[in-house]
Design a protein around this motif. Structure first.
Motif, mmCIF file in Angstrom:
data_model
loop_
_atom_site.group_PDB
_atom_site.id
_atom_site.type_symbol
_atom_site.label_atom_id
_atom_site.label_comp_id
_atom_site.label_asym_id
_atom_site.label_seq_id
_atom_site.Cartn_x
_atom_site.Cartn_y
_atom_site.Cartn_z
ATOM 1 N N THR A 50 13.467 -47.642 -42.411
ATOM 2 C CA THR A 50 12.920 -49.224 -42.679
ATOM 3 C C THR A 50 13.342 -50.762 -41.872
ATOM 4 O OG1 THR A 50 11.967 -49.466 -44.511
ATOM 5 C CG2 THR A 50 10.731 -47.435 -43.564
ATOM 6 N N TYR A 51 14.657 -50.300 -43.123
ATOM 7 C CA TYR A 51 15.372 -51.723 -43.864
ATOM 8 C C TYR A 51 16.831 -51.619 -43.019
ATOM 9 C CZ TYR A 51 12.116 -52.457 -46.833
ATOM 10 O OH TYR A 51 10.795 -52.663 -47.764
ATOM 11 N N PHE A 52 17.144 -50.105 -42.849
ATOM 12 C CA PHE A 52 18.605 -49.805 -42.634
ATOM 13 C C PHE A 52 18.682 -48.650 -41.458
ATOM 14 C CE2 PHE A 52 18.730 -53.486 -46.002
ATOM 15 C CZ PHE A 52 19.486 -54.624 -45.560
ATOM 16 N N PRO A 53 18.597 -48.924 -40.193
ATOM 17 C CA PRO A 53 19.662 -47.350 -39.092
ATOM 18 C C PRO A 53 20.965 -46.526 -39.695
ATOM 19 C CG PRO A 53 19.918 -49.344 -37.849
ATOM 20 C CD PRO A 53 19.852 -50.170 -39.336
ATOM 21 N N SER A 54 21.526 -47.217 -39.881
ATOM 22 C CA SER A 54 22.516 -46.490 -41.541
ATOM 23 C C SER A 54 23.769 -47.689 -41.814
ATOM 24 C CB SER A 54 23.405 -46.439 -39.679
ATOM 25 O OG SER A 54 23.796 -47.989 -39.536
ATOM 26 N N PRO A 55 24.177 -46.566 -42.704
ATOM 27 C CA PRO A 55 25.479 -47.410 -43.545
ATOM 28 C C PRO A 55 26.445 -48.478 -43.043
ATOM 29 C CG PRO A 55 24.807 -44.856 -43.863
ATOM 30 C CD PRO A 55 24.486 -45.344 -42.759
ATOM 31 N N ALA A 56 26.644 -47.859 -42.266
ATOM 32 C CA ALA A 56 27.744 -49.143 -41.196
ATOM 33 C C ALA A 56 26.745 -50.551 -41.119
ATOM 34 C CB ALA A 56 27.323 -48.987 -39.872
ATOM 35 N N ALA A 57 25.308 -50.640 -41.366
ATOM 36 C CA ALA A 57 23.886 -51.489 -40.650
ATOM 37 C C ALA A 57 24.538 -52.070 -42.187
ATOM 38 C CB ALA A 57 22.510 -50.959 -40.020
ATOM 39 N N VAL A 58 24.140 -52.029 -43.318
ATOM 40 C CA VAL A 58 23.883 -52.024 -44.425
ATOM 41 C C VAL A 58 25.460 -52.433 -44.403
ATOM 42 C CG1 VAL A 58 23.187 -51.246 -47.360
ATOM 43 C CG2 VAL A 58 22.651 -50.018 -45.436
ATOM 44 N N LEU A 59 26.567 -52.253 -44.278
ATOM 45 C CA LEU A 59 27.952 -52.722 -43.986
ATOM 46 C C LEU A 59 27.696 -54.151 -43.787
ATOM 47 C CD1 LEU A 59 30.605 -52.928 -45.632
ATOM 48 C CD2 LEU A 59 31.583 -51.247 -44.224
ATOM 49 N N ASP A 60 27.952 -53.973 -42.733
ATOM 50 C CA ASP A 60 27.171 -55.177 -42.145
ATOM 51 C C ASP A 60 27.486 -56.762 -42.498
ATOM 52 O OD1 ASP A 60 28.770 -54.245 -39.865
ATOM 53 O OD2 ASP A 60 27.776 -54.016 -38.629
ATOM 54 N N GLN A 61 25.389 -56.162 -42.804
ATOM 55 C CA GLN A 61 24.628 -56.841 -43.652
ATOM 56 C C GLN A 61 25.576 -57.372 -44.712
ATOM 57 O OE1 GLN A 61 21.989 -57.648 -42.371
ATOM 58 N NE2 GLN A 61 22.817 -59.319 -43.602
ATOM 59 N N LEU A 62 26.078 -56.599 -45.912
ATOM 60 C CA LEU A 62 26.885 -57.013 -46.872
ATOM 61 C C LEU A 62 28.395 -58.133 -46.505
ATOM 62 C CD1 LEU A 62 26.855 -53.181 -48.675
ATOM 63 C CD2 LEU A 62 25.641 -55.401 -49.579
ATOM 64 N N LEU A 63 28.732 -57.022 -45.257
ATOM 65 C CA LEU A 63 29.408 -58.426 -44.983
ATOM 66 C C LEU A 63 28.984 -59.162 -44.700
ATOM 67 C CD1 LEU A 63 31.940 -55.542 -43.169
ATOM 68 C CD2 LEU A 63 32.644 -57.080 -45.861
ATOM 69 N N ASP A 64 28.129 -60.104 -43.628
ATOM 70 C CA ASP A 64 27.993 -61.449 -43.364
ATOM 71 C C ASP A 64 27.122 -62.138 -44.268
ATOM 72 O OD1 ASP A 64 28.559 -59.961 -40.946
ATOM 73 O OD2 ASP A 64 25.510 -59.715 -40.876
ATOM 74 N N ASP A 65 26.900 -61.082 -45.317
ATOM 75 C CA ASP A 65 25.799 -62.294 -47.108
ATOM 76 C C ASP A 65 27.206 -62.796 -47.849
ATOM 77 O OD1 ASP A 65 23.509 -62.318 -45.753
ATOM 78 O OD2 ASP A 65 23.018 -60.288 -47.104
ATOM 79 N N ALA A 66 28.093 -62.188 -47.461
ATOM 80 C CA ALA A 66 29.907 -62.074 -48.249
ATOM 81 C C ALA A 66 30.197 -63.049 -48.154
ATOM 82 C CB ALA A 66 29.936 -60.981 -48.832
ATOM 83 N N LEU A 67 30.886 -62.992 -46.587
ATOM 84 C CA LEU A 67 31.127 -63.828 -45.529
ATOM 85 C C LEU A 67 30.279 -65.022 -46.070
ATOM 86 C CD1 LEU A 67 32.486 -61.400 -43.076
ATOM 87 C CD2 LEU A 67 33.794 -63.316 -44.460
ATOM 88 N N GLU A 68 29.477 -65.642 -45.676
ATOM 89 C CA GLU A 68 28.461 -66.647 -45.960
ATOM 90 C C GLU A 68 28.940 -67.865 -46.877
ATOM 91 O OE1 GLU A 68 24.592 -68.264 -45.439
ATOM 92 O OE2 GLU A 68 24.938 -66.416 -44.273
ATOM 93 N N ALA A 69 29.313 -66.986 -47.985
ATOM 94 C CA ALA A 69 29.534 -67.601 -49.773
ATOM 95 C C ALA A 69 30.419 -67.728 -49.567
ATOM 96 C CB ALA A 69 28.290 -66.576 -50.255
ATOM 97 N N ALA A 70 31.305 -66.448 -49.128
ATOM 98 C CA ALA A 70 32.881 -66.921 -49.890
ATOM 99 C C ALA A 70 33.531 -68.365 -48.597
ATOM 100 C CB ALA A 70 34.075 -65.972 -49.026
ATOM 101 N N THR A 71 33.079 -68.628 -47.278
ATOM 102 C CA THR A 71 33.283 -69.635 -46.125
ATOM 103 C C THR A 71 32.977 -70.648 -47.407
ATOM 104 O OG1 THR A 71 33.085 -67.855 -44.697
ATOM 105 C CG2 THR A 71 32.942 -70.089 -43.887
ATOM 106 N N ALA A 72 31.636 -70.903 -47.588
ATOM 107 C CA ALA A 72 31.293 -72.130 -48.413
ATOM 108 C C ALA A 72 31.938 -72.868 -48.932
ATOM 109 C CB ALA A 72 29.683 -72.033 -48.324
ATOM 110 N N ASP A 73 32.710 -71.621 -49.791
ATOM 111 C CA ASP A 73 33.532 -72.159 -51.177
ATOM 112 C C ASP A 73 35.301 -72.339 -50.840
ATOM 113 O OD1 ASP A 73 31.616 -71.369 -53.222
ATOM 114 O OD2 ASP A 73 31.912 -70.114 -53.770
#
Length: 198
Positions: A50-73
């Motif tokens: 119900t939250y993620f259709p696949s492990p790849a979708a989870v990885l995409d979200q993790l990368l999006d979140d981590a890139l956003e935080a790292a880019t700010a720093d």
């Protein structure tokens, strides 16, 4: 018997992300299934879907979140006109190590492409900060500095080699990179000309 606390949707989603990040880092992307995620979170597979259709979708979200935080720093360290501080860069990347671990956890062409884009943006911006008209006339400096920085980041931050302590390297990396660039620029053009033997 204690009753399990019911989590809100956003809390469940975050729980899935955190548990899956640990799985990806420990096992690699290819070693993680939806069943593994369900087991790690204590949720059912249908609930995970119900939250993620696949492990790849989870990885995409993790990368999006981590890139956003790292880019700010990272952006302030690479502002135009700012001389790069490689010690500060290494320190910041250590704080965002999970991003680099996720980028190196496997995956297909799409993940490799994201990793290359990140590397190109990060390393390219740093090399550009070192640039001058003389550096541009010596294009062999770009791959030299790029390879040095990429290797250093991988060995120190991703692999955490004990001999590559980022705090200790911080004292010498700035001088080493700038000194190396200056040493190459001070050399005569090493390319063979008509009067030189190869």
């Amino acid at each position: 018997m204690t009753e399990r606390k019911r989590l809100r949707g956003d809390e469940r989603r975050e729980q899935i992300l955190q548990a899956t990040m640990t799985l990806f880092i420990d096992r690699g992307f290819e070693g993680v299934t939806m069943a593994d995620i369900a087991e790690a979170t204590g949720m059912s597979r249908p609930n995970i879907y119900t939250y993620f259709p696949s492990p790849a979708a989870v990885l995409d979200q993790l990368l999006d979140d981590a890139l956003e935080a790292a880019t700010a720093d990272l952006l302030p360290l690479m502002a135009s006109g700012v001389v790069p501080d490689f010690a500060a860069l290494l320190s910041t990347l250590v704080q965002h190590r999970h991003l680099l671990l996720l980028m190196h956890c496997g995956g297909g062409p799409q993940l490799r492409s994201r990793r290359e884009q990140f590397d190109d943006a990060l390393i390219g911006a740093l090399v550009e900060r070192l640039s001058s008209e003389r550096v541009q006339r010596r294009p062999e400096l770009v791959p030299l500095v790029t390879a040095l920085l990429s290797g250093l980041i991988y060995e120190c931050v991703v692999r955490e080699r004990p001999s590559c302590d980022p705090a200790q390297l911080g004292h010498s990396i700035n001088a080493f990179v700038r000194g190396g660039v200056q040493a190459v620029l001070a050399q005569e053009d090493p390319r063979p000309g008509p009067e030189r033997l190869p």
